[in-house]
Write a protein that holds these residues in place. Structure first.
Motif, PDB file in Angstrom:
ATOM      1  N   ARG A   1       0.838  -1.200   0.000  1.00 41.58           N
ATOM      2  CA  ARG A   1       0.000   0.000   0.000  1.00 41.58           C
ATOM      3  C   ARG A   1       0.870   1.246   0.000  1.00 41.58           C
ATOM      4  NH1 ARG A   1      -4.103   0.905   4.797  1.00 41.58           N
ATOM      5  NH2 ARG A   1      -2.347   2.071   5.523  1.00 41.58           N
ATOM      6  N   GLY A   2       0.517   2.226  -0.842  1.00 45.31           N
ATOM      7  CA  GLY A   2       1.216   3.497  -0.902  1.00 45.31           C
ATOM      8  C   GLY A   2       2.439   3.519  -1.796  1.00 45.31           C
ATOM      9  N   GLN A   3       2.913   2.368  -2.233  1.00 43.29           N
ATOM     10  CA  GLN A   3       4.095   2.287  -3.085  1.00 43.29           C
ATOM     11  C   GLN A   3       3.713   2.573  -4.536  1.00 43.29           C
ATOM     12  OE1 GLN A   3       5.924  -1.550  -2.898  1.00 43.29           O
ATOM     13  NE2 GLN A   3       7.532  -1.045  -4.348  1.00 43.29           N
ATOM     14  N   LYS A   4       4.493   3.415  -5.213  1.00 43.38           N
ATOM     15  CA  LYS A   4       4.232   3.706  -6.627  1.00 43.38           C
ATOM     16  C   LYS A   4       4.860   2.615  -7.481  1.00 43.38           C
ATOM     17  CE  LYS A   4       3.716   8.637  -6.182  1.00 43.38           C
ATOM     18  NZ  LYS A   4       4.107   9.948  -6.662  1.00 43.38           N
ATOM     19  N   ASN A   5       4.082   2.110  -8.436  1.00 40.25           N
ATOM     20  CA  ASN A   5       4.524   1.032  -9.313  1.00 40.25           C
ATOM     21  C   ASN A   5       4.197   1.388 -10.761  1.00 40.25           C
ATOM     22  OD1 ASN A   5       5.143  -1.180  -7.229  1.00 40.25           O
ATOM     23  ND2 ASN A   5       3.090  -0.513  -6.658  1.00 40.25           N
ATOM     24  N   THR A   6       5.010   0.882 -11.662  1.00 37.68           N
ATOM     25  CA  THR A   6       4.771   1.070 -13.090  1.00 37.68           C
ATOM     26  C   THR A   6       4.139  -0.192 -13.653  1.00 37.68           C
ATOM     27  OG1 THR A   6       6.717   2.486 -13.245  1.00 37.68           O
ATOM     28  CG2 THR A   6       5.860   1.615 -15.307  1.00 37.68           C
ATOM     29  N   ILE A   7       3.095  -0.024 -14.440  1.00 40.65           N
ATOM     30  CA  ILE A   7       2.433  -1.175 -15.071  1.00 40.65           C
ATOM     31  C   ILE A   7       3.340  -1.691 -16.185  1.00 40.65           C
ATOM     32  CG2 ILE A   7       0.441  -1.952 -16.412  1.00 40.65           C
ATOM     33  CD1 ILE A   7      -1.194   0.214 -14.948  1.00 40.65           C
ATOM     34  N   LYS A   8       3.672  -2.985 -16.105  1.00 47.18           N
ATOM     35  CA  LYS A   8       4.559  -3.620 -17.087  1.00 47.18           C
ATOM     36  C   LYS A   8       3.784  -4.375 -18.165  1.00 47.18           C
ATOM     37  CE  LYS A   8       8.275  -2.702 -14.606  1.00 47.18           C
ATOM     38  NZ  LYS A   8       9.114  -1.602 -14.922  1.00 47.18           N
ATOM     39  N   LYS A   9       2.643  -4.978 -17.770  1.00 51.55           N
ATOM     40  CA  LYS A   9       1.892  -5.815 -18.705  1.00 51.55           C
ATOM     41  C   LYS A   9       0.462  -5.975 -18.201  1.00 51.55           C
ATOM     42  CE  LYS A   9       2.067 -10.434 -20.725  1.00 51.55           C
ATOM     43  NZ  LYS A   9       2.758 -11.729 -20.754  1.00 51.55           N
ATOM     44  N   ILE A  10      -0.469  -6.081 -19.134  1.00 54.01           N
ATOM     45  CA  ILE A  10      -1.864  -6.384 -18.817  1.00 54.01           C
ATOM     46  C   ILE A  10      -2.155  -7.770 -19.397  1.00 54.01           C
ATOM     47  CG2 ILE A  10      -4.276  -5.705 -19.062  1.00 54.01           C
ATOM     48  CD1 ILE A  10      -2.684  -3.617 -17.553  1.00 54.01           C
TER      49      ILE A  10
ATOM     50  N   ASP B   1     -11.328  -8.839 -23.927  1.00 52.41           N
ATOM     51  CA  ASP B   1     -12.348  -8.066 -23.223  1.00 52.41           C
ATOM     52  C   ASP B   1     -11.813  -7.500 -21.910  1.00 52.41           C
ATOM     53  OD1 ASP B   1     -14.257  -8.451 -25.177  1.00 52.41           O
ATOM     54  OD2 ASP B   1     -15.132 -10.217 -24.201  1.00 52.41           O
ATOM     55  N   ALA B   2     -11.079  -8.309 -21.168  1.00 53.49           N
ATOM     56  CA  ALA B   2     -10.511  -7.859 -19.895  1.00 53.49           C
ATOM     57  C   ALA B   2      -9.487  -6.741 -20.133  1.00 53.49           C
ATOM     58  CB  ALA B   2      -9.859  -9.020 -19.153  1.00 53.49           C
ATOM     59  N   LYS B   3      -8.666  -6.906 -21.159  1.00 54.96           N
ATOM     60  CA  LYS B   3      -7.657  -5.883 -21.477  1.00 54.96           C
ATOM     61  C   LYS B   3      -8.322  -4.567 -21.860  1.00 54.96           C
ATOM     62  CE  LYS B   3      -4.039  -9.041 -23.034  1.00 54.96           C
ATOM     63  NZ  LYS B   3      -3.242  -9.482 -24.179  1.00 54.96           N
ATOM     64  N   ARG B   4      -9.353  -4.634 -22.698  1.00 48.23           N
ATOM     65  CA  ARG B   4     -10.069  -3.416 -23.110  1.00 48.23           C
ATOM     66  C   ARG B   4     -10.728  -2.740 -21.915  1.00 48.23           C
ATOM     67  NH1 ARG B   4     -11.194  -6.109 -28.028  1.00 48.23           N
ATOM     68  NH2 ARG B   4     -12.999  -7.112 -27.095  1.00 48.23           N
ATOM     69  N   PHE B   5     -11.325  -3.527 -21.032  1.00 46.35           N
ATOM     70  CA  PHE B   5     -11.967  -2.978 -19.842  1.00 46.35           C
ATOM     71  C   PHE B   5     -10.947  -2.247 -18.976  1.00 46.35           C
ATOM     72  CE2 PHE B   5     -13.096  -3.534 -15.323  1.00 46.35           C
ATOM     73  CZ  PHE B   5     -14.226  -2.734 -15.297  1.00 46.35           C
ATOM     74  N   LEU B   6      -9.815  -2.875 -18.714  1.00 45.49           N
ATOM     75  CA  LEU B   6      -8.788  -2.241 -17.885  1.00 45.49           C
ATOM     76  C   LEU B   6      -8.218  -0.995 -18.558  1.00 45.49           C
ATOM     77  CD1 LEU B   6      -7.070  -5.450 -16.489  1.00 45.49           C
ATOM     78  CD2 LEU B   6      -8.378  -3.757 -15.184  1.00 45.49           C
ATOM     79  N   GLU B   7      -8.022  -1.051 -19.879  1.00 44.34           N
ATOM     80  CA  GLU B   7      -7.542   0.128 -20.606  1.00 44.34           C
ATOM     81  C   GLU B   7      -8.536   1.273 -20.506  1.00 44.34           C
ATOM     82  OE1 GLU B   7      -6.535  -0.836 -24.640  1.00 44.34           O
ATOM     83  OE2 GLU B   7      -4.835  -2.083 -24.038  1.00 44.34           O
TER      84      GLU B   7
ATOM     85  N   PHE C   1      -5.714   1.740 -17.049  1.00 45.09           N
ATOM     86  CA  PHE C   1      -4.609   0.817 -16.787  1.00 45.09           C
ATOM     87  C   PHE C   1      -3.908   0.492 -18.103  1.00 45.09           C
ATOM     88  CE2 PHE C   1      -7.547   0.197 -13.290  1.00 45.09           C
ATOM     89  CZ  PHE C   1      -6.693   0.248 -12.197  1.00 45.09           C
ATOM     90  N   ILE C   2      -2.848   1.247 -18.380  1.00 47.31           N
ATOM     91  CA  ILE C   2      -2.111   1.138 -19.628  1.00 47.31           C
ATOM     92  C   ILE C   2      -0.638   0.916 -19.280  1.00 47.31           C
ATOM     93  CG2 ILE C   2      -1.443   2.379 -21.733  1.00 47.31           C
ATOM     94  CD1 ILE C   2      -4.072   3.990 -21.372  1.00 47.31           C
ATOM     95  N   VAL C   3       0.037   0.097 -20.069  1.00 46.07           N
ATOM     96  CA  VAL C   3       1.460  -0.172 -19.842  1.00 46.07           C
ATOM     97  C   VAL C   3       2.227   1.150 -19.776  1.00 46.07           C
ATOM     98  CG1 VAL C   3       3.520  -1.227 -20.833  1.00 46.07           C
ATOM     99  CG2 VAL C   3       1.343  -2.433 -20.922  1.00 46.07           C
ATOM    100  N   GLY C   4       3.041   1.286 -18.737  1.00 49.08           N
ATOM    101  CA  GLY C   4       3.840   2.490 -18.539  1.00 49.08           C
ATOM    102  C   GLY C   4       3.248   3.472 -17.536  1.00 49.08           C
ATOM    103  N   GLU C   5       1.977   3.321 -17.202  1.00 49.05           N
ATOM    104  CA  GLU C   5       1.331   4.217 -16.228  1.00 49.05           C
ATOM    105  C   GLU C   5       1.789   3.889 -14.808  1.00 49.05           C
ATOM    106  OE1 GLU C   5      -0.660   6.902 -16.253  1.00 49.05           O
ATOM    107  OE2 GLU C   5      -0.543   6.907 -18.424  1.00 49.05           O
TER     108      GLU C   5
ATOM    109  N   GLU D   1      -9.682 -10.412  -9.051  1.00 49.88           N
ATOM    110  CA  GLU D   1      -9.488 -11.038 -10.367  1.00 49.88           C
ATOM    111  C   GLU D   1      -8.849 -10.056 -11.354  1.00 49.88           C
ATOM    112  OE1 GLU D   1     -12.143 -12.932 -13.976  1.00 49.88           O
ATOM    113  OE2 GLU D   1     -13.062 -12.730 -12.011  1.00 49.88           O
ATOM    114  N   MET D   2      -9.363  -8.836 -11.407  1.00 56.30           N
ATOM    115  CA  MET D   2      -8.797  -7.815 -12.303  1.00 56.30           C
ATOM    116  C   MET D   2      -7.405  -7.376 -11.837  1.00 56.30           C
ATOM    117  SD  MET D   2     -10.594  -7.094 -14.922  1.00 56.30           S
ATOM    118  CE  MET D   2     -11.780  -8.345 -15.324  1.00 56.30           C
TER     119      MET D   2
END
Length: 69
Positions: free
Chosen positions: A8-17, A22-28, A32-36, A62-63
């Motif tokens: 909790r509270g730690q900043k992280n970079t998204i590496k992969k979805i 359908d799940a990828k589109r929903f998260l995008e 939630f995009i790679v690099g954010e 799950e997500m």
């Protein structure tokens, strides 16, 4: 490592979805995009509230497991 395992509270970079298209589109659509940068605000039984792009978003375990940091 999946987002659900981050501290909790730690900043992280998204590496992969992961997941199906359908799940990828929903998260995008939620930002939630790679690099954010994403950080967990709170956790409850694997469900998380995260901060991303200046917004707070709640996602289920799950997500959160589909988002690799």
């Amino acid at each position: 490592m999946p987002l659900v395992l981050a501290d909790r509270g730690q900043k992280n970079t998204i590496k992969k979805i992961c997941g199906n298209d359908d799940a990828k589109r929903f998260l995008e659509s939620l930002g939630f995009i790679v690099g954010e940068i994403v950080s967990i605000i709170s956790k409850s039984d694997g469900n998380v509230i995260v901060s991303i792009k200046g917004s707070r978003i709640a996602i289920n375990k799950e997500m959160a497991n589909k988002i690799m940091i």
